[in-house]
Design a protein around this motif. Structure first.
Motif, short mmCIF file in Angstrom:
data_model
loop_
_atom_site.label_atom_id
_atom_site.label_comp_id
_atom_site.label_asym_id
_atom_site.label_seq_id
_atom_site.Cartn_x
_atom_site.Cartn_y
_atom_site.Cartn_z
N PRO A 128 -4.68 -0.22 -8.00
CA PRO A 128 -3.34 -1.81 -8.19
C PRO A 128 -2.64 -0.62 -8.87
O PRO A 128 -2.92 -0.44 -10.66
N ILE A 129 -1.31 -0.84 -9.02
CA ILE A 129 -0.17 -0.52 -9.94
C ILE A 129 0.92 -1.66 -9.91
O ILE A 129 1.49 -1.77 -9.18
N GLU A 130 0.92 -2.00 -11.37
CA GLU A 130 1.53 -3.41 -11.42
C GLU A 130 2.74 -3.44 -11.87
O GLU A 130 3.53 -4.30 -11.07
N ASP A 131 3.36 -2.14 -12.68
CA ASP A 131 4.37 -2.19 -13.55
C ASP A 131 5.71 -1.21 -12.75
O ASP A 131 6.99 -0.99 -12.93
N PHE A 132 5.89 -0.90 -11.45
CA PHE A 132 6.49 -0.12 -10.76
C PHE A 132 6.67 -0.68 -8.84
O PHE A 132 5.76 -1.05 -8.59
N GLU A 133 8.47 -0.81 -8.89
CA GLU A 133 8.37 -1.47 -7.71
C GLU A 133 8.31 -0.52 -6.27
O GLU A 133 7.53 0.87 -6.89
N PRO A 134 7.71 -0.78 -5.15
CA PRO A 134 6.63 -0.24 -4.22
C PRO A 134 7.78 1.28 -3.82
O PRO A 134 7.49 2.67 -3.64
N PHE A 143 7.40 4.24 -6.59
CA PHE A 143 5.98 4.83 -6.30
C PHE A 143 6.25 5.57 -5.46
O PHE A 143 5.24 6.21 -4.93
N GLU A 144 6.49 4.75 -4.45
CA GLU A 144 6.65 6.13 -2.88
C GLU A 144 7.46 7.57 -2.90
O GLU A 144 7.02 7.83 -2.79
N HIS A 145 8.51 7.11 -3.92
CA HIS A 145 9.09 8.47 -4.38
C HIS A 145 8.04 9.36 -5.10
O HIS A 145 8.18 10.74 -4.71
N LEU A 146 7.87 9.05 -6.27
CA LEU A 146 6.25 9.08 -6.75
C LEU A 146 5.51 10.26 -5.97
O LEU A 146 5.31 11.32 -6.69
N MET A 147 5.30 9.50 -5.02
CA MET A 147 4.01 10.37 -4.64
C MET A 147 4.78 11.50 -4.22
O MET A 147 3.49 12.61 -3.51
N THR A 148 6.26 11.29 -3.45
CA THR A 148 6.63 12.24 -2.14
C THR A 148 6.29 13.65 -4.00
O THR A 148 6.52 14.84 -3.25
N TYR A 149 7.11 13.30 -4.62
CA TYR A 149 7.22 13.99 -5.64
C TYR A 149 6.14 15.11 -5.85
O TYR A 149 5.81 16.39 -6.01
N PRO A 176 0.94 -0.82 -0.24
CA PRO A 176 -0.08 -0.11 0.01
C PRO A 176 1.07 0.82 0.26
O PRO A 176 1.93 1.47 0.20
N VAL A 177 0.74 1.88 -1.00
CA VAL A 177 0.87 3.26 -1.17
C VAL A 177 0.05 4.37 -0.82
O VAL A 177 -0.43 4.33 -1.57
N TYR A 178 -0.17 5.67 -0.35
CA TYR A 178 -1.33 6.23 -0.01
C TYR A 178 -1.19 7.99 -0.76
O TYR A 178 0.22 8.15 -0.84
N GLY A 179 -2.24 8.49 -1.71
CA GLY A 179 -1.63 10.03 -1.30
C GLY A 179 -3.46 10.44 -1.62
O GLY A 179 -4.36 9.95 -0.74
N LEU A 180 -3.76 11.47 -2.03
CA LEU A 180 -5.27 12.45 -1.88
C LEU A 180 -5.29 12.32 -3.49
O LEU A 180 -4.90 13.35 -4.23
N ARG A 181 -6.45 12.04 -2.94
CA ARG A 181 -7.02 12.35 -4.64
C ARG A 181 -6.76 13.41 -5.37
O ARG A 181 -6.91 13.95 -7.03
#
Length: 234
Positions: free
Chosen positions: A99-105, A108-114, A34-39
Motif C-alpha cells: 500500500p502507498i497512501e501518501d501519493f495520488e495514483p 505514482f504512475e509517473h514515478l513508475m514510468t521514470y 493498482p499501479v504495477y512494477g518490477l521488483r
C-alpha cells in the motif's frame, strides 16, 4: 563501438502497463488504485524501494510460516485451482502487494514510468507530487529537475496557479514546504505582482501560502492543459 537501443524506454513503459508481466502491485491512495512494477528494477534503482520490498517480503514469509501444515496444503490446492481457473487469481497470488497512501495514483504512475523507463514528462500539475516522490524514494536527478521546473513555473500565473493547487495535496511534505517558501520569497521580491494578477489567483495564492485552503481543491485543475512541460530522462 557503443550501441544504444532507442526502443528500450518504450519497451519498459509497455511492460509496466501489462499487469501479467509485473510482479509487484502498489495500491495507491485512498481508493487503493493498482499501479504495477518490477521488483528487480525498483530495488536496483532505489534503496528505499529495495528496503520496502524486502520488508514486505519478510512479513509475507513470516505470516506464511505461522500457518499449519494443513492450512498450507489447503492453500496450495486453492492456489492451483485459481491459477487454472483465471488469470485474475494468478495475478493476486503471485504479486507482492504494497500500500502507498501518501501519493495520488497519477503521480505514482509517473514515478513508475521514470523508474522503469528512465524518462518522465513534468507538468505544473504534477511537479509538486513528483518532487516529493523523488525526495521520499531517493531519486536525485528527478528531484533536481523538478526543482528547476518549479523555478520556471513561479513567474507564470497559470503555471503557478496549477502548481499551488496540487500543493494542497502534499502540505505535510518537506519539499512542499520548500516550494511554498520559494513562492513567498518571489512574492516578497515582487510585492506588486499579486495586484497585477486576477483576484482568483490572489485569493488562491494567499490561502495556499497561509495553509488555510482545504486539501483536494480542483477548481482550476484544467488551467494546465496548454501549459509548458518538460521531459526528464535519466
Amino acid at each position: 563501438m557503443v550501441v544504444k537501443d532507442s526502443c528500450l524506454s518504450d519497451d519498459m513503459r509497455s511492460i509496466i502497463s501489462v499487469p501479467e508481466l509485473c510482479d509487484i502491485i502498489f495500491l495507491v491512495g485512498p481508493q487503493r488504485m493498482p499501479v504495477y512494477g518490477l521488483r528487480a528494477i525498483l530495488s536496483a534503482r532505489s534503496r528505499i524501494f529495495g528496503l520496502m520490498i524486502a520488508s514486505h517480503q519478510t512479513k509475507l514469509q513470516t505470516h506464511r510460516g505461522k500457518n499449519s501444515a494443513i492450512t498450507n496444503t489447503l492453500s496450495c490446492v486453492r492456489t492451483i485451482a485459481r491459477r487454472r481457473s483465471s488469470h485474475h487469481g494468478q495475478d493476486n497470488v503471485t504479486k507482492l502487494t504494497i500500500p502507498i497512501e501518501d501519493f495520488e495514483p497519477d503521480i505514482f504512475e509517473h514515478l513508475m514510468t521514470y523508474v522503469h523507463a528512465g524518462t518522465v514528462t513534468i507538468e505544473p500539475t504534477t511537479v509538486v507530487g513528483l518532487l516529493n516522490a523523488a525526495q521520499v524514494f531517493g531519486f536525485t536527478q528527478l528531484y533536481r529537475s523538478c526543482l528547476d521546473f518549479v523555478l520556471s513555473c513561479i513567474p507564470e500565473q497559470r503555471s503557478m496557479e496549477a502548481m499551488l493547487i496540487s500543493a494542497t495535496h502534499y502540505y505535510g511534505f518537506k519539499s512542499t514546504k520548500l516550494i511554498l517558501k520559494m513562492v513567498k520569497t518571489y512574492m516578497n521580491d515582487y510585492p506588486d505582482l499579486l495586484n497585477m494578477r486576477s483576484r482568483n489567483f490572489r485569493d488562491l495564492t494567499t490561502k495556499v501560502l497561509s495553509g488555510t485552503i482545504s486539501d483536494g481543491v480542483t477548481s482550476s485543475t484544467s488551467v494546465c492543459s496548454d501549459q509548458k512541460r518538460r521531459s526528464v530522462t535519466d
